[in-house]
Design an enzyme around this catalytic site. Structure first.
Site, PDB file in Angstrom:
ATOM      1  N   HIS A 179      33.150  38.310  38.891  1.00 16.01           N
ATOM      2  CA  HIS A 179      32.124  39.264  39.325  1.00 16.01           C
ATOM      3  C   HIS A 179      32.387  40.694  38.910  1.00 16.01           C
ATOM      4  O   HIS A 179      31.647  41.586  39.320  1.00 16.01           O
ATOM      5  CB  HIS A 179      31.989  39.244  40.850  1.00 16.01           C
ATOM      6  N   ARG A 230      25.970  50.027  47.469  1.00 18.25           N
ATOM      7  CA  ARG A 230      27.250  50.642  47.813  1.00 18.25           C
ATOM      8  C   ARG A 230      27.401  51.974  47.083  1.00 18.25           C
ATOM      9  O   ARG A 230      26.938  52.114  45.951  1.00 18.25           O
ATOM     10  CB  ARG A 230      28.412  49.729  47.402  1.00 18.25           C
ATOM     11  N   THR A 270      21.898  42.887  41.882  1.00 22.50           N
ATOM     12  CA  THR A 270      20.792  42.079  42.381  1.00 22.50           C
ATOM     13  C   THR A 270      19.760  42.991  43.045  1.00 22.50           C
ATOM     14  O   THR A 270      18.602  42.616  43.176  1.00 22.50           O
ATOM     15  CB  THR A 270      21.269  41.025  43.403  1.00 22.50           C
ATOM     16  N   LYS A 274      15.553  42.850  43.306  1.00 26.18           N
ATOM     17  CA  LYS A 274      14.765  42.936  44.546  1.00 26.18           C
ATOM     18  C   LYS A 274      13.716  44.030  44.439  1.00 26.18           C
ATOM     19  O   LYS A 274      12.570  43.848  44.855  1.00 26.18           O
ATOM     20  CB  LYS A 274      15.686  43.200  45.733  1.00 26.18           C
TER      21      LYS A 274
HETATM   22  C1  LIG Z   1      21.046  43.350  47.306  1.00 24.66           C
HETATM   23  C2  LIG Z   1      21.985  44.052  48.193  1.00 24.66           C
HETATM   24  C3  LIG Z   1      23.105  44.685  47.652  1.00 24.66           C
HETATM   25  C4  LIG Z   1      23.401  44.706  46.165  1.00 24.66           C
HETATM   26  O1  LIG Z   1      22.784  45.817  45.584  1.00 24.66           O
HETATM   27  P1  LIG Z   1      23.140  46.256  44.085  1.00 24.66           P
HETATM   28  O2  LIG Z   1      22.068  47.262  43.792  1.00 24.66           O
HETATM   29  O3  LIG Z   1      22.996  45.054  43.233  1.00 24.66           O
HETATM   30  O4  LIG Z   1      24.486  46.830  44.102  1.00 24.66           O
HETATM   31  C5  LIG Z   1      23.968  45.326  48.511  1.00 24.66           C
HETATM   32  N1  LIG Z   1      23.742  45.359  49.838  1.00 24.66           N
HETATM   33  C6  LIG Z   1      22.665  44.771  50.394  1.00 24.66           C
HETATM   34  C7  LIG Z   1      22.466  44.868  51.870  1.00 24.66           C
HETATM   35  C8  LIG Z   1      21.749  44.095  49.599  1.00 24.66           C
HETATM   36  O5  LIG Z   1      20.696  43.495  50.161  1.00 24.66           O
END
Ligand SMILES: *Cc1c(COP(=O)(O)O)cnc(C)c1O
Length: 830
Positions: free
Chosen positions: A374, A566, A673, A677
């Site tokens: 990862h 983060r 991810t 979204k």
């Molecule tokens: C999707 C998600 C992440 C990952 O976000 P990235 O933009 O891919 O770093 C982190 N925290 C939560 C609560 C999420 O739903």
């Protein structure tokens, strides 16, 4: 009639739609009241919101369990290969609303409660989400559980039942303050404890080599301590059908150590030993902080991995199968290196406990495991000092030495005698203090190794695991991450989901490729109009949420520009801040005639020990204080930091974003991810060619994606020629102005040294090259501002983005894992 037959008959008979598990409004209402009266002992008049929530959760849980029992029954009947997913983190988000959605009973439940004058929304707010993960990695594991269940793949997910999950973030005076997350304080209605499913895990002590009567060599391990892991099961429901199980291990003191006898007269020492056992499961360590010295973390890893393997072996033998077929029945996925000690633990169980010979054991082990990498960040690649291993896991250390010895011998015989290549491949880093390289252990012990986006998998094979990729090219592959469309569109954006369903039907929920049909609607004016209304409505809801949580009033008609993830230097929240400050300084000089109104929204937690990330949070607040209160700004710019980013809060953010910030330095974000979204909810992306951005851009088309910055190759060559930020600063007026402003007393209310560490870092030694991408980012943002002033065009692009997001369903990802890596097929559930 045997108990087995009667239970079976009951479950499959037509009268099984009893009140207890029925899905009608009336059945739900009755079950709810029964739980309230007889499960909790309350009458509605005096019930607290928490009582009402618990009664509803138990009502829904019965219906979830009905599906669950049906699935396990089907697995038991069909002799199939199952997936075991090992992950140190999960981030499931609130259960109740998701279970209602996947059962398809949201409406009748709302109605059932309304008749009792109870508001469902209010009850949903009661739920505290399980914070068993820190970010994307844990959330990915949870999206995969949703898809495994939906696709009816026989699967079990294993992890740790942390008593304190990821901390809650509060903000005091602009600084992050961590608050312990007591998610179990009101109990957890979604889990059931299985006291009879418990295993012992050994730590410390010494090993002894002996030869038994038959002349057989063996090693006995005399541990110093033993910890017991007890199973806590949470059923995970798929969409309208099947389900799977999340089994989390709770650490407890083991009864097999008779403390009173052992420590005669030393009662307190005995109790301390008991407490030490329980400590193992206490707290989640965030995975974005270097933790090499943390012995508790290493103990956590062996603890949950050992319980899980013992559990699988029990299940395997229970079915009357022989152990040398273990790999035929279990495909174990290692979610990053955190569970990779499993390779040594399975060898130990097979060789030491089941007296299997080394070669057979190794064959089984390699064919059982596969490993997902990862991260490319060198500081995040796990390694443990040998000295720590020696103390905590002496037997595993010997096994790792043996694996390494045989592996390197093979390399010498068949591949190379080049000592420097051999030392690069070794499981042991001997360049200074000696370390075990966990990613090497995982790679050698697996039959497949995958990265999580096309670019990341390529870089993995070119850089981090290059020597292995050359040695075993067939072992490496890619599975691009995905997200569940159920939670992240259907559940959290009902207005958009409804609009889509109205126009293309509802098959997209399980076949996300169907979204492509939206292409035909992208130019349709009435459809665009409805699309805009939905987005506006989501933005109004977020504006209320922001007001409630921060007191900042934002304009729902402004461009919602969101960076939620983060807080980390590689993700470059500070690049976003420099852009905002630059707009602000231009505005102050009256130089921005055609500026759209912006709302900049940040959300995210920083690792507790990560100073620079915490300083960036402080900086965001300082900029917000300045910009939000300056009358010259005329509400054209608003800056918001929404505290405590978690799944619950994220579900408010994604549907309301116009612009998604995915601005990591190219080559640093393995996949992301959050990017998926946002785009699935109709945001346009501004991003670098990093992680899955590359594939998102390819799917949605270059014209519908805002690209800026260096690509990974340019980053590499700039690194090689020693990156020099200072000349970039000297030669760029706007950059100089913005950066110097970090030291201005206007920003820091007198303390001009406050952001000096960040200033110096960016100017002299920034490995994430913020200044190098600054100009390109600014120019890209100018294009974005211009497009925003042409709303029809913006909306058209947003529709096209959603239309092309089919690929990023976690269903597609799980199907690829099944075919490419696990060789597992769905079961039939009646
Ligand atoms: C999707 C998600 C992440 C990952 O976000 P990235 O933009 O891919 O770093 C982190 N925290 C939560 C609560 C999420 O739903």
């Amino acid at each position: 009639m045997s108990a087995k037959i009667s239970a079976h008959t009951l479950l499959h008979s037509t009268v099984s739609e009893t009140t207890r598990v029925g899905l009608s409004k009336k059945d739900i209402q009755l079950s709810f009241l029964e739980y309230l009266y007889y499960g909790i002992g309350r009458i509605p008049e005096v019930a607290t919101p928490s009582d009402l929530y618990t009664a509803l959760a138990l009502t829904v849980r019965d219906r979830v369990f009905r599906r669950f029992v049906r699935t396990t029954g089907a697995i038991a009947e069909q002799d199939v290969r199952a997936v075991a997913y090992l992950s140190a983190e999960y981030l499931p988000g609130p259960h109740l609303a998701n279970n209602l959605y996947n059962l398809g009973i949201t409406e009748q439940t709302k109605e059932a409660l309304r008749e009792l004058e109870i508001d469902l929304e209010g009850l949903l707010e009661q739920e505290e989400e399980p914070g068993l993960g820190s970010g994307g990695l844990g959330r990915l594991a949870s999206c995969y559980m949703d898809s495994l269940a939906t696709l009816a793949i026989p699967a079990i997910a294993y992890g740790i039942r942390y008593e304190f999950g990821i901390f809650d973030q509060s903000i005091q005076n602009g600084w992050q303050v961590e608050i312990t997350d007591k998610w179990l304080r009101f109990g957890n209605p979604w889990e059931v404890v299985r006291p009879e499913i418990a295993y012992e895990v050994k730590f410390g002590g010494r090993t002894e080599q002996i030869t038994d009567e038959d002349g057989r060599f063996e090693v006995r391990w005399h541990p110093e301590s033993v910890v017991k892991g007890t199973a806590y099961d949470t059923p995970v429901l798929g969409y309208q059908g099947s389900s799977m199980i999340l089994r989390l291990w709770k650490a407890e003191a083991s009864e097999s150590f008779d403390f009173s006898a052992f420590n005669l007269g030393n009662y307190y020492q005995a109790v301390e030993a008991k407490m030490a056992s329980e400590n193992i499961g206490k707290v989640l360590y965030p995975n974005d902080q270097a933790l090499s010295g943390k012995s508790l973390r290493l103990k956590q890893q062996l603890f949950f991995v050992s319980c899980s393997l013992q559990d699988m072996i029990r299940l395997h033998l229970l079915q009357g199968r022989s152990l040398d077929r273990f790999h035929d029945k279990f495909a174990i996925q290692l979610n990053d290196t955190h569970p990779s000690i499993a390779v040594a633990e399975l060898m130990r169980i097979l060789v030491d406990q089941h007296r299997m010979d080394w070669d057979t054991s190794w064959y089984i082990t390699r064919n059982t495991f596969s490993y997902t990498n990862h991260t490319l960040l060198p500081e995040a690649l796990e390694r443990w000092p040998i000295s720590l291993f020696q103390t905590i896991l002496p037997r595993h250390l010997e096994i790792i030495y043996e694996i390494n010895h045989r592996f390197l011998q093979q390399v010498r015989e068949h591949y190379t005698t080049d000592d420097s290549l051999i030392s690069r491949l070794s499981l042991i880093d001997e360049s200074g203090e000696r370390y075990i390289r966990m990613s090497h252990l995982a790679t050698v012990g697996s039959h497949k190794v995958n990265g999580v986006s096309a670019l990341h998998s390529e870089l993995l094979q070119k850089h981090v695991l290059r020597d292995f990729a050359e040695l075993w090219p067939d072992r490496f592959c890619n599975v691009t991450n995905g997200i569940t469309p159920r939670r992240f569109l259907g559940l959290s954006n009902p207005l958009l989901a409804g609009l889509i369903t109205q126009h293309i039907g509802e098959t997209w929920v399980t076949q996300l490729d169907e979204l492509i049909k939206l292409k035909d609607w992208a130019e349709d004016k009435p459809f665009q109009q409805r699309w805009k209304e939905v987005k506006l409505s989501n933005k109004q809801a977020l504006a209320r949420f922001i007001d409630e949580h921060t007191g900042v009033r934002v304009n729902p008609n402004s461009l919602f520009d969101v960076q939620a993830k983060r807080i980390h230097e590689y993700k470059r929240q500070h690049l976003k801040v420099l852009h905002i400050l630059s707009l602000y300084l231009q505005l102050k000089k009256g130089m921005l005639p055609e500026l759209p109104a912006y709302t900049f929204i940040f959300a995210g937690k920083a690792a507790p020990g990560y100073f620079m990330a915490k300083l960036i949070i402080k900086l965001i607040h300082a900029v917000a204080d300045l910009v939000n209160h300056d009358p010259d700004v005329h509400d054209l710019l608003k800056v918001v930091f929404l505290p405590d980013f978690n799944v619950k809060n994220a579900q408010h953010l994604y549907p309301a974003a116009d612009l998604s910030e995915q601005i990591s330095l190219a080559g640093m974000e393995a996949s992301g991810t959050g990017n998926m979204k946002f785009a699935l909810n109709g945001a346009l992306t501004v991003g670098t060619l990093d992680g899955a951005n590359v594939e998102i851009r390819k799917q949605v088309g270059e014209d519908n994606f805002f690209l800026f910055g260096m690509n990974a190759e340019q980053v590499q060559s700039m690194k090689a020629s020693a990156y020099q930020p200072h000349p970039i600063y000297e030669n760029n007026e706007r950059l100089k102005e913005v950066l110097d402003f970090l030291l201005s007393k206007k920003l820091t209310q007198g303390d001009s040294q406050l952001f000096k560490p960040l200033y110096d870092h960016l100017l002299w030694q920034d490995s994430f090259m913020v200044l190098a991408d600054f100009q390109s980012y600014l120019e890209c943002q100018e294009q974005i501002g211009k497009l925003w002033l042409r709303p029809e065009e913006w909306t058209r692009k947003a529709i096209l983005n959603v239309a092309h997001m089919g690929k990023f369903s976690s269903d597609r990802a799980i199907q690829e894992y099944c075919q490419l890596i696990w060789k597992v097929s769905p079961i039939e559930v009646k």
